[in-house]
Design a protein around this motif. Structure first.
Motif, PDB file in Angstrom:
ATOM      1  N   SER A  88       1.122 -11.481   7.236  1.00 26.65           N
ATOM      2  CA  SER A  88      -0.307 -11.251   7.097  1.00 26.65           C
ATOM      3  C   SER A  88      -0.642 -10.919   5.646  1.00 26.65           C
ATOM      4  O   SER A  88       0.214 -10.394   4.911  1.00 26.65           O
ATOM      5  N   PRO A  89      -1.872 -11.195   5.199  1.00 20.26           N
ATOM      6  CA  PRO A  89      -2.271 -10.777   3.846  1.00 20.26           C
ATOM      7  C   PRO A  89      -2.068  -9.270   3.678  1.00 20.26           C
ATOM      8  O   PRO A  89      -2.419  -8.480   4.557  1.00 20.26           O
ATOM      9  N   GLY A  90      -1.469  -8.888   2.574  1.00 28.62           N
ATOM     10  CA  GLY A  90      -1.178  -7.483   2.319  1.00 28.62           C
ATOM     11  C   GLY A  90       0.216  -7.060   2.706  1.00 28.62           C
ATOM     12  O   GLY A  90       0.734  -6.069   2.171  1.00 28.62           O
ATOM     13  N   ASP A  91       0.860  -7.762   3.651  1.00 27.02           N
ATOM     14  CA  ASP A  91       2.243  -7.440   4.005  1.00 27.02           C
ATOM     15  C   ASP A  91       3.131  -7.533   2.777  1.00 27.02           C
ATOM     16  O   ASP A  91       3.029  -8.482   1.990  1.00 27.02           O
ATOM     17  N   ILE A  92       4.013  -6.570   2.619  1.00 22.91           N
ATOM     18  CA  ILE A  92       5.023  -6.619   1.555  1.00 22.91           C
ATOM     19  C   ILE A  92       6.353  -6.951   2.209  1.00 22.91           C
ATOM     20  O   ILE A  92       6.858  -6.181   3.031  1.00 22.91           O
ATOM     21  N   ALA A  93       6.911  -8.104   1.855  1.00 24.94           N
ATOM     22  CA  ALA A  93       8.138  -8.577   2.496  1.00 24.94           C
ATOM     23  C   ALA A  93       9.277  -8.641   1.492  1.00 24.94           C
ATOM     24  O   ALA A  93       9.102  -9.114   0.367  1.00 24.94           O
ATOM     25  N   LEU A  94      10.422  -8.164   1.914  1.00 21.14           N
ATOM     26  CA  LEU A  94      11.665  -8.328   1.162  1.00 21.14           C
ATOM     27  C   LEU A  94      12.516  -9.356   1.887  1.00 21.14           C
ATOM     28  O   LEU A  94      12.870  -9.160   3.054  1.00 21.14           O
ATOM     29  N   LEU A  95      12.826 -10.457   1.199  1.00 21.93           N
ATOM     30  CA  LEU A  95      13.604 -11.535   1.785  1.00 21.93           C
ATOM     31  C   LEU A  95      14.944 -11.646   1.072  1.00 21.93           C
ATOM     32  O   LEU A  95      14.994 -11.904  -0.140  1.00 21.93           O
ATOM     33  N   LYS A  96      16.018 -11.430   1.810  1.00 23.16           N
ATOM     34  CA  LYS A  96      17.330 -11.667   1.218  1.00 23.16           C
ATOM     35  C   LYS A  96      17.490 -13.159   0.944  1.00 23.16           C
ATOM     36  O   LYS A  96      17.069 -13.999   1.741  1.00 23.16           O
TER      37      LYS A  96
END
Length: 217
Positions: free
Chosen positions: A177-185
């Protein structure tokens, strides 16, 4: 599929497992779970302030080809943004928010500088499913549709090719979603076995304002 046991980030139990590779929560502490061996994707589900969203929409709609890509020391990021971003009543709120996100990322990995990219995308940047050739990337969409990802891992070298040839097989596509902060390995995470999170840009009309951060030494 293995059940992921999530840390209870607050008394209401708002941190919850999403899948065998993903965990999400409503406090920034959820991002520390990226160090769990079985977790490939952490999502901090936050609500952006109205002034931050307002500037993001302004920037997206005003500078259609805006691109700011640079390796920058964290202590110089605010100055860089001040000279790069157009004036607006909400500019400082947006700069503070971007700096906070960058500071969290730098603190998590012990970085003094980061690979910084803030850009307005007026077309689908990466339409094919792929993994990133990096240790771990932070992605957040300030305005527009969020990045899509798959709740599975590429366990063979030709898996992605097969997936892109027959997209109907991608039955578990999920979208940030807009605003989500995601860390992707990514593929270069030391314990990843050479397979990062499978993701792609959303195939939608309209523009996006995207921030991505990478580890830089």
């Amino acid at each position: 599929m293995e059940t992921v046991l999530a840390i209870n980030d607050d008394l209401s139990g708002r941190s919850r497992p999403e899948s065998g590779i993903c965990i999400s929560g409503y406090t920034p502490e959820i991002m520390t779970r990226i160090y769990d061996a079985h977790i490939r994707l952490c999502i901090y589900k936050r609500t952006m302030r109205a002034d931050v969203k307002g500037y993001a929409v302004f920037l997206k709609n005003t500078l259609h080809n805006f691109q700011l890509t640079q390796t920058v020391p964290l202590h110089k990021l605010t100055d860089l943004l001040c000279v790069s971003l157009p004036q607006h009543q909400f500019r400082q709120s947006f700069i503070r928010d971007v700096h906070t996100v960058a500071e969290m990322y730098a603190c998590l990995f012990g970085l003094h500088q980061i690979g910084f990219r803030l850009c307005v995308l007026n077309k689908t940047m990466c339409p094919r499913f792929h993994t990133d050739k990096v240790p771990c990337r932070l992605i957040t969409t300030y305005s527009g549709e969020g990045t899509e990802w798959l709740d599975c891992m590429a366990n063979t070298s030709d898996f992605l090719e097969t997936l892109n040839q027959k997209p109907e097989n991608s039955h578990s596509v999920q979208r940030l979603s807009p605003g989500d902060i995601a860390l992707l390995k990514g593929d270069k995470w030391k314990e990843n076995g050479d397979y990062g999170v499978i993701h792609r840009s959303p195939d939608v009309d309209g523009m996006r304002l995207l921030l991505s951060l990478d580890i830089a030494h």
